[in-house]
Design an enzyme around this catalytic site. Structure first.
Site, PDB file in Angstrom:
ATOM      1  N   TYR A  98      31.925  12.815  -4.729  1.00  0.00           N
ATOM      2  CA  TYR A  98      32.724  11.975  -3.608  1.00  0.00           C
ATOM      3  C   TYR A  98      34.077  11.620  -4.154  1.00  0.00           C
ATOM      4  O   TYR A  98      34.831  11.293  -3.346  1.00  0.00           O
ATOM      5  CB  TYR A  98      31.619  10.983  -3.366  1.00  0.00           C
ATOM      6  CG  TYR A  98      30.507  11.473  -2.479  1.00  0.00           C
ATOM      7  CD1 TYR A  98      30.579  11.617  -1.032  1.00  0.00           C
ATOM      8  CD2 TYR A  98      29.269  11.691  -2.911  1.00  0.00           C
ATOM      9  CE1 TYR A  98      29.813  12.022  -0.415  1.00  0.00           C
ATOM     10  CE2 TYR A  98      28.095  12.342  -2.235  1.00  0.00           C
ATOM     11  CZ  TYR A  98      28.450  12.418  -0.974  1.00  0.00           C
ATOM     12  OH  TYR A  98      27.474  12.844  -0.192  1.00  0.00           O
ATOM     13  N   GLU A 140      20.852  10.556  -0.648  1.00  0.00           N
ATOM     14  CA  GLU A 140      20.533  11.875  -1.624  1.00  0.00           C
ATOM     15  C   GLU A 140      19.832  11.315  -2.779  1.00  0.00           C
ATOM     16  O   GLU A 140      19.187  12.280  -3.399  1.00  0.00           O
ATOM     17  CB  GLU A 140      21.967  12.254  -1.860  1.00  0.00           C
ATOM     18  CG  GLU A 140      22.444  12.864  -0.793  1.00  0.00           C
ATOM     19  CD  GLU A 140      24.302  13.039  -0.738  1.00  0.00           C
ATOM     20  OE1 GLU A 140      24.736  13.183  -1.826  1.00  0.00           O
ATOM     21  OE2 GLU A 140      24.645  13.288   0.409  1.00  0.00           O
ATOM     22  N   PRO A 269      11.654  27.372  12.393  1.00  0.00           N
ATOM     23  CA  PRO A 269      10.925  25.967  12.031  1.00  0.00           C
ATOM     24  C   PRO A 269       9.775  25.752  12.989  1.00  0.00           C
ATOM     25  O   PRO A 269       8.793  24.998  12.758  1.00  0.00           O
ATOM     26  CB  PRO A 269      11.848  25.040  12.161  1.00  0.00           C
ATOM     27  CG  PRO A 269      13.065  25.809  13.009  1.00  0.00           C
ATOM     28  CD  PRO A 269      12.981  27.171  12.747  1.00  0.00           C
ATOM     29  N   PRO A 379      27.157  24.446   9.970  1.00  0.00           N
ATOM     30  CA  PRO A 379      27.775  23.385  10.362  1.00  0.00           C
ATOM     31  C   PRO A 379      27.514  22.671  11.655  1.00  0.00           C
ATOM     32  O   PRO A 379      27.214  23.443  12.617  1.00  0.00           O
ATOM     33  CB  PRO A 379      29.276  23.390  10.304  1.00  0.00           C
ATOM     34  CG  PRO A 379      29.368  24.906   9.531  1.00  0.00           C
ATOM     35  CD  PRO A 379      28.191  25.886   9.746  1.00  0.00           C
TER      36      PRO A 379
END
Length: 385
Positions: A98, A140, A269, A379
């Site tokens: 980051y 995260e 899924p 994306p």
């Protein structure tokens, strides 16, 4: 939340930043990869970079996040950023990255906006960035603590589903236990390509949770990794897989009506969700909807029907653009003639035009927008248009 002074500055400059955000993100990635070419070779999706899709997704995310901070200052950003955090964790993004993003993003902002970036403006947008970054880092960290890193997995079975879809079943090379996952989640798959690059893609787990193997079903598309998996990977080969991630998961328990809508390879899924519902003996009504080009293109159709048939209260609706048969309907998915109670919780996966169309139809039927959940392969461009 933003400090009052920064909020005022961001509000005043958001139109200018928003108008230039596409150019800013393009320059950001150019600067980042010039300084760190290994990130493009071994982390970022080269196809999405070449098409501009990743730049669009980043631009939309920044603009949407800043807008949320202004319009909903009391709303915690976790919910908005959860999907991104899962994707980052599946790729192994580290906190120090980051700092790299900050360095090159703010240099790009200065290049594009020039003298408009006063110290006050820079400080306000710096606050926006670090609110976003620190939230993601925290999310995260929690995901890493729950999951773990990557392991080597061996392909033990390769099953052609259609002319363009193959299912790979894998087991861990180290012989260790296979952790469970929540139906709807995905794993990152890393491959070493012939040019020496290590590229990573995400694939939904299409097998039932709790099995001792991992199962993914891959569609052959114009992409480096999917093409490699189809052309090169055979039984006995090894792949690097992450632990399962993803926030498109079934809420545990309850008997609310469910709708599982998919198109194309978005079926993966949904089949895992159906397997989980069938194994748990889900008592509530479940409506299954799927659209595809034809019967021959419908991957995992046998599983689709098998698990739906095991549910106590279910209905299955297939739509094919051509060659419809066996009770399927001809054309694109249309919910007009399908009963959908307003209390339904819906899960969508497929191309963006399909998901936008189904979402609009569900809202017309009285389904609350908060009860419509979706997964995007690649994306997330939902906010970009």
């Amino acid at each position: 939340m933003l400090s009052p002074s920064s909020a005022a500055t961001v509000r005043a400059t958001l139109p200018a930043v928003g108008a230039a955000i596409g150019e800013i993100t393009e320059r950001f990635y150019a600067r980042l990869f010039a300084a760190h070419p290994e990130l493009l070779r071994n982390l970022f999706n080269r196809g999405n970079q070449a098409s501009g899709a990743q730049q669009q997704a980043l631009a939309a995310s920044i603009a949407a996040f800043a807008t949320m901070l202004l319009e909903h200052p009391d709303r915690h950003p976790d919910a908005m950023l959860g999907r991104i955090a899962h994707k980052h964790a599946s790729l192994g993004i580290a906190p120090e990255q980051y700092d790299l993003v900050h360095e090159h993003l703010f240099a790009a902002i200065a290049e594009v906006l020039g003298d408009a970036v006063t110290p006050e403006v820079a400080a306000a947008w710096d606050e926006v960035y670090w609110l976003l970054a620190r939230t993601l880092i925290g999310l995260e960290r929690g995901l890493y603590e729950e999951g773990g890193g990557t392991r080597q997995w061996e392909v033990v079975e390769r099953v052609p589903e259609t002319a363009d879809v193959v299912t790979l079943r894998l087991r861990p090379v180290d012989g260790g236990p296979v952790s469970g996952f929540r139906a709807g989640q995905y794993v990152s798959v890393g491959v070493d390509l012939p040019d020496g690059a290590h590229q990573i893609r995400q694939y939904s787990l299409s097998g039932a949770p709790g099995a001792g193997l991992r199962q993914i079903s891959v569609k052959r598309i114009e992409g480096e990794v999917s093409g490699f998996l189809h052309a090169r990977v055979r039984i006995g080969d090894r792949l690097a897989l992450s632990e399962p991630y993803g926030d498109l998961v079934l809420d545990p328990g309850g008997s609310r009506p469910l709708l599982l809508a998919s198109a194309g390879i978005g079926v993966t899924p949904m089949v895992a969700m159906l397997a989980s519902l069938a194994a748990d003996g889900h008592p509530g009504p479940v409506t299954v909807v799927h659209g595809d080009r034809s019967l021959a293109d419908h991957a995992l159709r046998a599983d689709h029907e098998l698990y739906t048939g095991k549910l106590a209260d279910s209905a299955c609706h297939f739509f094919y653009e051509r060659d419809a048969s066996d009770g399927a309907r001809t054309g694109l998915v249309d919910l007009a003639g399908i009963p959908v109670p307003s209390a339904t919780r819906a899960y969508l996966c497929g191309p963006l035009p399909f998901m936008r169309a189904v979402r609009a139809q569900l809202i017309e039927k009285g389904v609350a927008p908060a009860d419509i959940h979706y997964e995007v392969f690649g994306p997330d461009l939902w906010l970009a248009s």
